[in-house]
Design an enzyme around this catalytic site. Structure first.
Site, PDB file in Angstrom:
ATOM      1  N   LYS A  40      33.632  86.871  56.704  1.00 39.94           N
ATOM      2  CA  LYS A  40      32.668  87.913  56.412  1.00 39.94           C
ATOM      3  C   LYS A  40      33.128  89.282  56.883  1.00 39.94           C
ATOM      4  O   LYS A  40      32.687  90.320  56.385  1.00 39.94           O
ATOM      5  CB  LYS A  40      31.340  87.601  57.122  1.00 39.94           C
ATOM      6  N   GLY A  41      34.033  89.314  57.869  1.00 40.88           N
ATOM      7  CA  GLY A  41      34.339  90.548  58.586  1.00 40.88           C
ATOM      8  C   GLY A  41      34.757  91.740  57.749  1.00 40.88           C
ATOM      9  O   GLY A  41      34.457  92.872  58.090  1.00 40.88           O
ATOM     10  N   GLU A  95      41.740  92.672  55.131  1.00 36.51           N
ATOM     11  CA  GLU A  95      41.197  92.038  56.339  1.00 36.51           C
ATOM     12  C   GLU A  95      40.640  93.101  57.281  1.00 36.51           C
ATOM     13  O   GLU A  95      41.088  94.253  57.281  1.00 36.51           O
ATOM     14  CB  GLU A  95      42.349  91.249  57.007  1.00 36.51           C
ATOM     15  N   ASP A  96      39.659  92.727  58.089  1.00 36.66           N
ATOM     16  CA  ASP A  96      39.085  93.675  59.046  1.00 36.66           C
ATOM     17  C   ASP A  96      40.024  93.915  60.234  1.00 36.66           C
ATOM     18  O   ASP A  96      40.327  95.048  60.576  1.00 36.66           O
ATOM     19  CB  ASP A  96      37.703  93.198  59.533  1.00 36.66           C
ATOM     20  N   ASP A  99      44.340  89.931  65.000  1.00 36.52           N
ATOM     21  CA  ASP A  99      44.295  89.683  66.439  1.00 36.52           C
ATOM     22  C   ASP A  99      45.504  88.801  66.788  1.00 36.52           C
ATOM     23  O   ASP A  99      46.615  89.305  66.904  1.00 36.52           O
ATOM     24  CB  ASP A  99      42.937  89.029  66.733  1.00 36.52           C
ATOM     25  N   VAL A 149      35.822  94.063  69.806  1.00 39.30           N
ATOM     26  CA  VAL A 149      35.083  95.149  69.146  1.00 39.30           C
ATOM     27  C   VAL A 149      34.068  94.590  68.138  1.00 39.30           C
ATOM     28  O   VAL A 149      34.251  93.502  67.597  1.00 39.30           O
ATOM     29  CB  VAL A 149      36.033  96.145  68.432  1.00 39.30           C
ATOM     30  N   ASP A 155      31.790  91.147  64.042  1.00 36.46           N
ATOM     31  CA  ASP A 155      30.622  90.547  64.689  1.00 36.46           C
ATOM     32  C   ASP A 155      30.889  90.038  66.088  1.00 36.46           C
ATOM     33  O   ASP A 155      32.028  89.814  66.489  1.00 36.46           O
ATOM     34  CB  ASP A 155      30.164  89.341  63.870  1.00 36.46           C
ATOM     35  N   ARG A 161      27.266  93.261  62.707  1.00 34.74           N
ATOM     36  CA  ARG A 161      28.133  93.604  61.570  1.00 34.74           C
ATOM     37  C   ARG A 161      27.650  94.856  60.848  1.00 34.74           C
ATOM     38  O   ARG A 161      28.418  95.533  60.185  1.00 34.74           O
ATOM     39  CB  ARG A 161      28.157  92.458  60.552  1.00 34.74           C
TER      40      ARG A 161
HETATM   41  P1  IMP Z   1      43.254  86.135  64.386  1.00 36.73           P
HETATM   42  O1  IMP Z   1      43.398  84.894  63.575  1.00 36.73           O
HETATM   43  O2  IMP Z   1      43.306  85.852  65.854  1.00 36.73           O
HETATM   44  O3  IMP Z   1      44.221  87.232  64.005  1.00 36.73           O
HETATM   45  O4  IMP Z   1      41.796  86.648  64.196  1.00 36.73           O
HETATM   46  C1  IMP Z   1      41.407  87.344  63.109  1.00 36.73           C
HETATM   47  C2  IMP Z   1      39.921  87.196  62.886  1.00 36.73           C
HETATM   48  O5  IMP Z   1      39.198  87.063  64.116  1.00 36.73           O
HETATM   49  C3  IMP Z   1      39.414  88.452  62.247  1.00 36.73           C
HETATM   50  O6  IMP Z   1      39.338  88.271  60.873  1.00 36.73           O
HETATM   51  C4  IMP Z   1      38.065  88.664  62.880  1.00 36.73           C
HETATM   52  O7  IMP Z   1      37.077  88.094  62.052  1.00 36.73           O
HETATM   53  C5  IMP Z   1      38.099  87.931  64.182  1.00 36.73           C
HETATM   54  N1  IMP Z   1      38.296  88.867  65.325  1.00 36.73           N
HETATM   55  C6  IMP Z   1      39.413  89.072  66.041  1.00 36.73           C
HETATM   56  N2  IMP Z   1      39.240  89.991  66.990  1.00 36.73           N
HETATM   57  C7  IMP Z   1      37.960  90.408  66.866  1.00 36.73           C
HETATM   58  C8  IMP Z   1      37.173  91.404  67.553  1.00 36.73           C
HETATM   59  O8  IMP Z   1      37.600  92.111  68.478  1.00 36.73           O
HETATM   60  N3  IMP Z   1      35.891  91.530  67.119  1.00 36.73           N
HETATM   61  C9  IMP Z   1      35.360  90.801  66.100  1.00 36.73           C
HETATM   62  N4  IMP Z   1      36.073  89.881  65.425  1.00 36.73           N
HETATM   63  C10 IMP Z   1      37.361  89.685  65.804  1.00 36.73           C
HETATM   64 MG    MG Z   2      37.750  88.325  59.685  1.00 34.62          MG
END
Ligand code: IMP
Ligand code: MG
Length: 173
Positions: A40-41, A95-96, A99, A149, A155, A161
């Site tokens: 959803k982000g 993508e939002d 991480d 964040v 979220d 959101r």
């Molecule tokens: P990754 O797989 O660890 O790169 O995470 C990516 C997903 O985790 C993103 O699409 C976000 O939905 C969520 N995410 C990662 N960091 C944050 C944050 O600081 N706030 C909110 N959502 C996050």
């Molecule tokens: Mg996301």
């Protein structure tokens, strides 16, 4: 938990969105695009960004998640998959935030297996220090420090959101 310092105001975000759209318009001139939002982000970022894209485009979405509250589980689940056939098409994955990189890397490989003509990634936020898997970000908005964040689609436990800005989310002291 409370919403803390604002990192990016609505105006900061819109300026960045327009910068990214300019780059995309330049790079894809003469082609057609499938813009894929990761829900959803990315819903707010996606809708703001595509408003400024001037090349012919179709949209689609993937609903994916690996997070429970503020922690990644490391395992990506797909809740909704593409309806568009992306074979031999130019795909932009939107993508939002990146991480650990696990989510995007997983989705990228999944989409590459369907043989698109090209696949690029656009992410509004990059939390570089947290990266575990290297994933190429072709269009990047802001780099941010290792803080959780919320807002502008992002979220905590599915809340916040709707905030029009992006802020640091803190444990109350
Ligand atoms: P990754 O797989 O660890 O790169 O995470 C990516 C997903 O985790 C993103 O699409 C976000 O939905 C969520 N995410 C990662 N960091 C944050 C944050 O600081 N706030 C909110 N959502 C996050
Ligand atoms: Mg996301």
């Amino acid at each position: 938990m409370v919403v803390g310092k604002v990192l990016f105001s609505p105006e900061d975000i819109q300026n960045k969105v327009m910068e990214l759209a300019d780059e995309i318009n330049r790079d894809y001139r003469g082609s057609e695009l499938v813009a894929i939002g990761i829900l959803k982000g990315a819903f707010m970022f996606f809708s703001d960004l595509v408003k400024h894209i001037k090349i012919p485009l179709t949209i689609d979405f993937i609903i994916a998640s690996s997070y429970i509250k503020t922690d990644t589980t490391g395992e990506v689940k797909i809740y909704y998959d593409l309806r568009e056939d992306i074979t031999n098409r130019d795909v932009l994955l939107i993508e939002d935030i990146v991480d650990t990189g696990i989510t995007l890397n997983f989705l990228r490989e999944r989409l590459l297996s369907r043989a698109p003509r090209s696949l690029k990634i656009c992410a509004l936020l990059d939390k570089k220090d947290r990266r575990v898997v290297d994933v190429p970000i072709d269009y990047k908005g802001f780099e941010i420090p290792n803080e959780y964040v919320v807002g502008y689609g992002l979220d905590f436990d599915d809340q916040y959101r709707n905030l029009p800005y992006i802020a640091i989310f803190k444990k109350k002291v």
